[in-house]
Write an enzyme that holds these catalytic residues in place. Structure first.
Site, PDB file in Angstrom:
ATOM      1  N   LYS A 128      29.098  17.785  58.951  1.00  0.00           N
ATOM      2  CA  LYS A 128      28.754  18.200  60.317  1.00  0.00           C
ATOM      3  C   LYS A 128      30.010  18.173  61.162  1.00  0.00           C
ATOM      4  O   LYS A 128      30.956  17.443  60.848  1.00  0.00           O
ATOM      5  CB  LYS A 128      27.738  17.231  60.918  1.00  0.00           C
ATOM      6  CG  LYS A 128      26.973  17.812  62.092  1.00  0.00           C
ATOM      7  CD  LYS A 128      25.782  18.619  61.603  1.00  0.00           C
ATOM      8  CE  LYS A 128      25.097  19.380  62.703  1.00  0.00           C
ATOM      9  NZ  LYS A 128      23.827  19.967  62.198  1.00  0.00           N
ATOM     10  N   ASP A 168      24.861  25.072  65.371  1.00  0.00           N
ATOM     11  CA  ASP A 168      23.948  24.015  65.813  1.00  0.00           C
ATOM     12  C   ASP A 168      23.861  24.201  67.335  1.00  0.00           C
ATOM     13  O   ASP A 168      24.116  25.311  67.818  1.00  0.00           O
ATOM     14  CB  ASP A 168      24.492  22.617  65.409  1.00  0.00           C
ATOM     15  CG  ASP A 168      23.444  21.515  65.541  1.00  0.00           C
ATOM     16  OD1 ASP A 168      22.624  21.369  64.634  1.00  0.00           O
ATOM     17  OD2 ASP A 168      23.432  20.793  66.562  1.00  0.00           O
TER      18      ASP A 168
HETATM   19  P1  NDP Z   1      20.549  25.816  70.975  1.00  0.00           P
HETATM   20  O1  NDP Z   1      21.859  25.510  71.566  1.00  0.00           O
HETATM   21  O2  NDP Z   1      20.220  27.213  70.602  1.00  0.00           O
HETATM   22  O3  NDP Z   1      19.378  25.283  71.928  1.00  0.00           O
HETATM   23  C1  NDP Z   1      19.295  23.954  72.302  1.00  0.00           C
HETATM   24  C2  NDP Z   1      18.080  23.753  73.183  1.00  0.00           C
HETATM   25  O4  NDP Z   1      17.870  22.358  73.362  1.00  0.00           O
HETATM   26  C3  NDP Z   1      18.269  24.335  74.569  1.00  0.00           C
HETATM   27  O5  NDP Z   1      17.028  24.720  75.090  1.00  0.00           O
HETATM   28  C4  NDP Z   1      18.850  23.151  75.337  1.00  0.00           C
HETATM   29  O6  NDP Z   1      18.647  23.212  76.721  1.00  0.00           O
HETATM   30  C5  NDP Z   1      18.070  22.010  74.728  1.00  0.00           C
HETATM   31  N1  NDP Z   1      18.871  20.776  74.818  1.00  0.00           N
HETATM   32  C6  NDP Z   1      20.096  20.556  74.275  1.00  0.00           C
HETATM   33  N2  NDP Z   1      20.547  19.347  74.588  1.00  0.00           N
HETATM   34  C7  NDP Z   1      19.599  18.784  75.333  1.00  0.00           C
HETATM   35  C8  NDP Z   1      19.471  17.539  75.964  1.00  0.00           C
HETATM   36  N3  NDP Z   1      20.462  16.595  75.893  1.00  0.00           N
HETATM   37  N4  NDP Z   1      18.313  17.278  76.646  1.00  0.00           N
HETATM   38  C9  NDP Z   1      17.328  18.209  76.718  1.00  0.00           C
HETATM   39  N5  NDP Z   1      17.407  19.435  76.147  1.00  0.00           N
HETATM   40  C10 NDP Z   1      18.510  19.694  75.475  1.00  0.00           C
HETATM   41  O7  NDP Z   1      20.427  24.849  69.704  1.00  0.00           O
HETATM   42  P2  NDP Z   1      19.475  24.972  68.437  1.00  0.00           P
HETATM   43  O8  NDP Z   1      18.165  25.572  68.806  1.00  0.00           O
HETATM   44  O9  NDP Z   1      20.245  25.550  67.333  1.00  0.00           O
HETATM   45  O10 NDP Z   1      19.278  23.424  68.070  1.00  0.00           O
HETATM   46  C11 NDP Z   1      18.172  22.656  68.555  1.00  0.00           C
HETATM   47  C12 NDP Z   1      17.969  21.450  67.659  1.00  0.00           C
HETATM   48  O11 NDP Z   1      17.674  21.885  66.330  1.00  0.00           O
HETATM   49  C13 NDP Z   1      19.171  20.515  67.519  1.00  0.00           C
HETATM   50  O12 NDP Z   1      18.699  19.192  67.352  1.00  0.00           O
HETATM   51  C14 NDP Z   1      19.824  20.975  66.223  1.00  0.00           C
HETATM   52  O13 NDP Z   1      20.580  19.950  65.635  1.00  0.00           O
HETATM   53  C15 NDP Z   1      18.580  21.284  65.407  1.00  0.00           C
HETATM   54  N6  NDP Z   1      18.751  22.181  64.262  1.00  0.00           N
HETATM   55  C16 NDP Z   1      19.339  23.401  64.400  1.00  0.00           C
HETATM   56  C17 NDP Z   1      19.435  24.248  63.322  1.00  0.00           C
HETATM   57  C18 NDP Z   1      20.005  25.619  63.435  1.00  0.00           C
HETATM   58  O14 NDP Z   1      20.017  26.316  62.418  1.00  0.00           O
HETATM   59  N7  NDP Z   1      20.460  26.059  64.583  1.00  0.00           N
HETATM   60  C19 NDP Z   1      18.976  23.834  61.994  1.00  0.00           C
HETATM   61  C20 NDP Z   1      18.310  22.565  61.970  1.00  0.00           C
HETATM   62  C21 NDP Z   1      18.229  21.776  63.079  1.00  0.00           C
HETATM   63  P3  NDP Z   1      19.885  23.609  77.698  1.00  0.00           P
HETATM   64  O15 NDP Z   1      20.097  25.078  77.482  1.00  0.00           O
HETATM   65  O16 NDP Z   1      19.411  23.276  79.064  1.00  0.00           O
HETATM   66  O17 NDP Z   1      21.060  22.785  77.255  1.00  0.00           O
HETATM   67  O1  2IT Z   2      21.072  20.778  61.338  1.00  0.00           O
HETATM   68  C1  2IT Z   2      21.175  21.745  60.558  1.00  0.00           C
HETATM   69  O2  2IT Z   2      20.636  21.755  59.453  1.00  0.00           O
HETATM   70  C2  2IT Z   2      21.937  22.912  61.016  1.00  0.00           C
HETATM   71  N1  2IT Z   2      22.425  22.928  62.142  1.00  0.00           N
HETATM   72  C3  2IT Z   2      22.153  24.075  60.095  1.00  0.00           C
HETATM   73  C4  2IT Z   2      23.313  23.819  59.176  1.00  0.00           C
HETATM   74  C5  2IT Z   2      23.717  24.964  58.301  1.00  0.00           C
HETATM   75  O3  2IT Z   2      24.707  24.754  57.567  1.00  0.00           O
HETATM   76  O4  2IT Z   2      23.103  26.029  58.312  1.00  0.00           O
END
Ligand code: NDP
Ligand code: 2IT
Length: 448
Positions: A128, A168
């Protein structure tokens, strides 16, 4: 509380050496508590120091990222990459750009990634990275300069057979494009060194949708097998409005569920008629705006300040898809009081340990992050395969593989939970099933 002397000693030593890393220690503790009965049955793990080695990243780099904003002001951020475990494949995991990023956050995410990636059944190690950079309000030019500077250091540590970053929080298609461009320029190689690329330069179809879609495939299977139920007709609350949340809402709606609320870090919107996802996509993906805009555009919907209040809304399924520790004990109590049937984690570690225990004790089906949100990295693994073959698969082919992987993850976790005499406890099941393969590989590969 840990009872086994070996696990206890390793845990206490980990605390001692990482005193200020609360999130990392939270993740380690959950895994150790789940694994206790399994580790006790396998004395060879102690002999080979498996647990001590597991909690220490194989490598971790931090670096300075210097960039210039549109006004010519110079900024310095801190970049990170943790290469946590390569027992079963090249390091793999996303990059997070958010002001809260620090060593603890990166290490908790990298540690979780080891087991998640193992559960996918693909040859992927755990890693990561990220930076304490805040992309909010920055121009495309500023984001590009930041990404170029970040990659100027990172490129020497990664490679398609070594370490393959992805997105992420705060890192989506735009950032991956800039990072890929800079990697190519520095290395003079067009390789699958990053995933989540645009389809026109080697990305995989379905990667954008994969985490959210996968979360729903997992949740549907969990409801079917453990409750003879389905998403169809259920009232659903989804926190967040980023990549994971948007495609969770899309698939939940395809499956006949009604999503009534979404959020961002400032507040949440409620639409009792069901969230109109085209409006959310326009606000979030195109305009990079705030979720509060939704209430201004959709008559009958309302905006409430403060993101935590979203868990006070009555729902049958709750999908936390924003960030770590967003669902605490108080929220869990509200969800249970309002009759929630299932909580499935789209974000990484969104539920606190106390919230998870409370939900499980009150009979709520609980899909833990490292199983439920593995669809994103699984599809990244499929992108790596396509890049190696210099080929690309259709949307239907990738979606079918993703679905197969998510169903398999559910059954692996469910079976492992039964074998540990904890039927239905998918936290234990996912941790044991993910760990078993990694530990076996570490035993075979000798000490390092
Ligand atoms: P994005 O940046 O696309 O979206 C993040 C969302 O979460 C936004 O709505 C943001 O709001 C909100 N957010 C972020 N930080 C905070 C906080 N401290 N408090 C409240 N809301 C918050 O990220 P992703 O959708 O990619 O990721 C979301 C989650 O999913 C994370 O935990 C990530 O690790 C996990 N994840 C992502 C994957 C991926 O493929 N992208 C895969 C597996 C897990 P705002 O815009 O106001 O900051
Ligand atoms: O938390 C996660 O699994 C991710 N942000 C996706 C990682 C990846 O290598 O696609």
């Amino acid at each position: 509380m840990l009872k086994d002397p070996y696990l206890k000693e390793v845990y206490l030593d980990t605390v001692e050496r990482n005193k200020d890393q609360a999130e990392f220690l939270q993740a380690v503790r959950e895994v150790f508590e789940s694994l206790e009965p399994y580790v006790v049955r396998h004395p060879e793990f102690q002999k080979a120091g498996i647990m001590e080695r597991l909690v220490e990243p194989e490598r971790m780099v931090t670096f300075r990222v210097t960039w210039e904003d549109d006004q010519g002001k110079v900024h310095v951020n801190r970049g990170y990459r943790t290469q946590f475990n390569s027992a079963i494949g090249p390091y793999k995991g996303g990059l997070r750009f958010h002001p809260s990023v620090n060593a603890s956050i990166i290490k908790f995410l990298g540690f979780e990634q080891i087991f998640k990636n193992s559960l996918t059944g693909l040859p992927l190690g755990g890693g990561k990275g990220g930076a304490n950079f805040d992309p909010k309000g920055r121009s495309d030019g500023e984001v590009m300069r930041f990404c170029q500077s970040f990659m100027t250091e990172l490129y020497r540590h990664i490679g398609s057979n070594c370490d393959v970053p992805a997105g992420d929080i705060g890192v989506g298609g735009r950032e991956i494009g800039f990072l890929f461009g800079q990697y190519k320029r520095l290395s003079n190689r067009f390789t699958g060194v990053l995933t989540g690329k645009d389809v026109i330069f080697g990305g995989s179809l379905v990667r954008t949708e994969a985490t959210g879609y996968g979360l729903l495939y997992f949740t549907e299977e969990m409801l079917k097998c453990l409750r003879h139920e389905s998403v169809f007709g259920k009232t659903i609350v989804v926190s967040g409005s980023g990549n994971v949340a948007i495609y969770a809402v899309e698939k939940a709606t395809h499956l006949g569920g009604k999503v009534i609320a979404m959020s961002d870090s400032k507040g949440y919107v409620v639409d009792d008629d069901g969230i109109k996802l085209d409006v959310v996509k326009q606000i979030k993906e195109v305009e990079r705006g705030r979720i509060s805009e939704y209430a201004k555009r959709v008559p009958g919907s309302r905006y409430v300040e403060g993101c935590k209040g979203i868990w006070s809304l009555p729902c049958q399924i709750a999908l936390p898809c924003a960030t770590q520790n967003e669902l605490d004990l108080e929220s869990a109590k509200l969800l249970v009081a309002n009759g929630v049937m299932a909580v499935s984690e789209g974000a990484n570690m969104p539920s606190t340990a106390e919230a998870t225990a409370y939900l499980q004790e009150h009979g709520v089906l609980f899909g833990p992050a490292k199983a439920a949100n593995a669809g994103g990295v699984a599809t990244s693994g499929l992108e790596m395969s396509q890049n190696s073959m210099r080929s690309s698969w259709s949307f239907e082919q990738v979606d079918e593989r993703l679905k197969g992987i998510m169903l398999n993850i559910f059954h692996m976790a469910d079976n492992a939970a039964r074998e540990c005499d904890r039927p239905g406890d998918l936290v234990t099941g996912a941790n044991v099933a993910g760990f078993a393969k990694v530990a076996k590989a570490m035993l075979s590969e000798g000490l390092y």
